[in-house]
Design a protein around this motif. Structure first.
Motif, PDB file in Angstrom:
ATOM      1  N   LEU A   1       0.816  -1.205   0.000  1.00  0.00           N
ATOM      2  CA  LEU A   1       0.000   0.000   0.000  1.00  0.00           C
ATOM      3  C   LEU A   1       0.852   1.258   0.000  1.00  0.00           C
ATOM      4  O   LEU A   1       1.829   1.374   0.745  1.00  0.00           O
ATOM      5  N   HIS A   2       0.446   2.187  -0.842  1.00  0.00           N
ATOM      6  CA  HIS A   2       1.066   3.511  -0.923  1.00  0.00           C
ATOM      7  C   HIS A   2      -0.013   4.541  -0.648  1.00  0.00           C
ATOM      8  O   HIS A   2      -0.970   4.657  -1.425  1.00  0.00           O
ATOM      9  N   GLU A   3       0.104   5.258   0.457  1.00  0.00           N
ATOM     10  CA  GLU A   3      -0.912   6.255   0.789  1.00  0.00           C
ATOM     11  C   GLU A   3      -0.717   7.488  -0.076  1.00  0.00           C
ATOM     12  O   GLU A   3       0.360   8.095  -0.103  1.00  0.00           O
ATOM     13  N   THR A   4      -1.768   7.844  -0.808  1.00  0.00           N
ATOM     14  CA  THR A   4      -1.704   9.012  -1.673  1.00  0.00           C
ATOM     15  C   THR A   4      -1.753  10.285  -0.833  1.00  0.00           C
ATOM     16  O   THR A   4      -2.086  10.271   0.347  1.00  0.00           O
ATOM     17  N   GLY A   5      -1.439  11.404  -1.475  1.00  0.00           N
ATOM     18  CA  GLY A   5      -1.425  12.683  -0.781  1.00  0.00           C
ATOM     19  C   GLY A   5      -2.818  13.230  -0.545  1.00  0.00           C
ATOM     20  O   GLY A   5      -3.834  12.582  -0.832  1.00  0.00           O
ATOM     21  N   GLN A   6      -2.868  14.449  -0.038  1.00  0.00           N
ATOM     22  CA  GLN A   6      -4.147  15.090   0.236  1.00  0.00           C
ATOM     23  C   GLN A   6      -4.983  15.226  -1.027  1.00  0.00           C
ATOM     24  O   GLN A   6      -6.221  15.229  -0.968  1.00  0.00           O
ATOM     25  N   ASP A   7      -4.315  15.305  -2.183  1.00  0.00           N
ATOM     26  CA  ASP A   7      -5.027  15.399  -3.460  1.00  0.00           C
ATOM     27  C   ASP A   7      -5.381  14.031  -4.042  1.00  0.00           C
ATOM     28  O   ASP A   7      -5.892  13.933  -5.156  1.00  0.00           O
ATOM     29  N   LEU A   8      -5.087  12.960  -3.286  1.00  0.00           N
ATOM     30  CA  LEU A   8      -5.358  11.574  -3.682  1.00  0.00           C
ATOM     31  C   LEU A   8      -4.541  11.116  -4.886  1.00  0.00           C
ATOM     32  O   LEU A   8      -4.855  10.087  -5.496  1.00  0.00           O
ATOM     33  N   LEU A   9      -3.481  11.825  -5.221  1.00  0.00           N
ATOM     34  CA  LEU A   9      -2.603  11.427  -6.318  1.00  0.00           C
ATOM     35  C   LEU A   9      -1.401  10.663  -5.775  1.00  0.00           C
ATOM     36  O   LEU A   9      -0.795  11.075  -4.777  1.00  0.00           O
TER      37      LEU A   9
END
Length: 399
Positions: free
Chosen positions: A147-155
């Motif tokens: 799993l790679h958590e995306t940033g606040q912009d979900l990118l």
């Protein structure tokens, strides 16, 4: 004394189907006539195919005997040819019929693609929030979803993903427009992940189920302009959303021909062939429903604008992503998102899915975003339904 039947531990450890779990929250709940259930949980068209397509399916059922028989494992040749031509025209590159396989839905396309790449003990990099059926399939196969958590912009971040790749990584998975986040990945970002995958000798799996509802005109990326695209890229597609063929289960893989020959072994074992009626229906849709599909896209984009406008008036809610079929939002309440969604059924007549179905809990190493977010499948409501959604959300009080 009888012993319990043996159970595959990987299957036992896989979460139950989230949409079915959410439907069970309705058990025993009565909805008043003036506030019926507003179901924005499942990402699927609520209506059947347009009348012309339904009539064509009926004609096929009566007049085309082979539509009831086994067909080629990799799909109807005419549909493969049409999809290859459409892909070539849309993306400005070259896709050949031999690089197209038709599958029983896009979930099966993903499972078949992964079967050609990874074995138990391998891993696939998966951005979060993720589409739960992707995570479920990897879990069942004993393949780690790294799993790679995306940033606040979900990118997703290519540099962070690069740091997570090791010698057991077989692919990077991207979904754009994203389920559940709704965000559309910029073409440059998609290309950066292609370059990363190529440099690491792994695959880039690109799930474009919602491609036909992208907000931008034209191709969403330029990957097929590379003549060697199929050495790295595996594209997945679904006819279900575009032509309302969800119950007919028609999807596709666009990939290297030699990879599809390997996928054919898996597909032959699992389904033998995709459903013939659904394939013929998808082909008829591609040939006859271009204007209708353009109208469907305009309607979805209008609903997206209505969602953006509605949340501007709910300042305590935070929109993280909105596009295609989905809005992914941070709720303002102290309770966990799954508890909130159960309460929304009772208190507001709303069925939504919690972020806990799309990412790891804090106790499992997550950041806490899963507990604080919801997915709203707004494509299942017309503009009046979206207005009603916001009326009800405004009335929700803290627990």
């Amino acid at each position: 004394m009888s012993r319990p039947h043996p159970l595959n531990p990987a299957l036992a450890a896989t979460i139950p189907p989230p949409v079915m779990e959410a439907r069970r929250w309705l058990d025993g709940v009565a909805f008043p006539e003036d506030r019926p259930l507003l179901n924005l949980s499942q990402a699927a068209p609520a209506d059947p195919p347009p009348e012309g397509l339904r009539r064509e399916i009926a004609r096929l059922a009566v007049d085309v005997p082979e539509a009831h028989l086994y067909g080629p494992v990799l799909g109807l040749p005419a549909l493969r040819e049409r999809l290859a031509a459409d892909w070539s025209a849309h993306y400005g590159g070259t896709a050949r019929p031999a690089q197209v396989a038709i599958t029983a839905g896009c979930n099966q396309a993903f499972a078949a693609a992964v079967s050609t790449l990874a074995a138990r003990g391998d891993n696939v990099v998966v951005p979060t929030p993720y589409y739960f059926n992707h995570a479920m399939w990897l879990a069942m196969e004993g393949i780690e979803a790294r799993l790679h958590e995306t940033g606040q912009d979900l990118l997703p971040d290519p540099e962070a993903v690069a740091a997570a790749i090791d010698d057991r990584t077989r692919a990077i998975l991207l979904v754009t427009p994203n389920n559940p986040g709704g965000v559309e990945y910029p073409a440059a970002l998609v290309a950066a992940f292609r370059d990363l995958a190529r440099a690491c000798g792994i695959a880039l799996i690109l799930d474009e189920t919602y491609r036909d509802f992208h907000a931008a005109e034209g191709a969403p990326h330029a990957l097929l302009e590379d003549p060697d695209w199929d050495r790295t890229v595996i594209q997945l597609f679904s006819f279900s959303k575009s032509y309302r063929l969800t119950g007919h289960r028609v999807g596709a893989i666009v990939a290297a021909a030699d990879r599809l020959r390997e996928a054919e072994k898996w597909l032959d074992t699992v389904t033998i062939c995709p459903a013939q009626l659904g394939q013929h229906a998808a082909l008829w849709g591609m040939e006859n429903l271009g204007d209708w599909l353009a109208g469907e896209r305009r309607e979805i984009l209008a609903r997206r604008r209505a969602m953006d406008a509605g949340f501007r008036d709910l300042a305590e809610w935070e929109v993280l992503g909105c596009g295609a079929y989905f809005a992914y939002v941070r709720h303002p309440f102290p309770e966990r998102s799954d508890a909130l969604c159960r309460r929304l059924v009772r208190d507001a007549g709303l069925l939504l899915l919690p972020g806990t179905m799309f990412g790891p809990l804090r106790e499992a190493g997550g950041s806490g975003r899963a507990e604080a977010t919801l997915r709203i499948a707004y494509a299942n409501a017309d503009l009046g339904g979206i207005e009603e959604l916001f009326r009800r959300l405004r009335d929700v009080a803290p627990a």
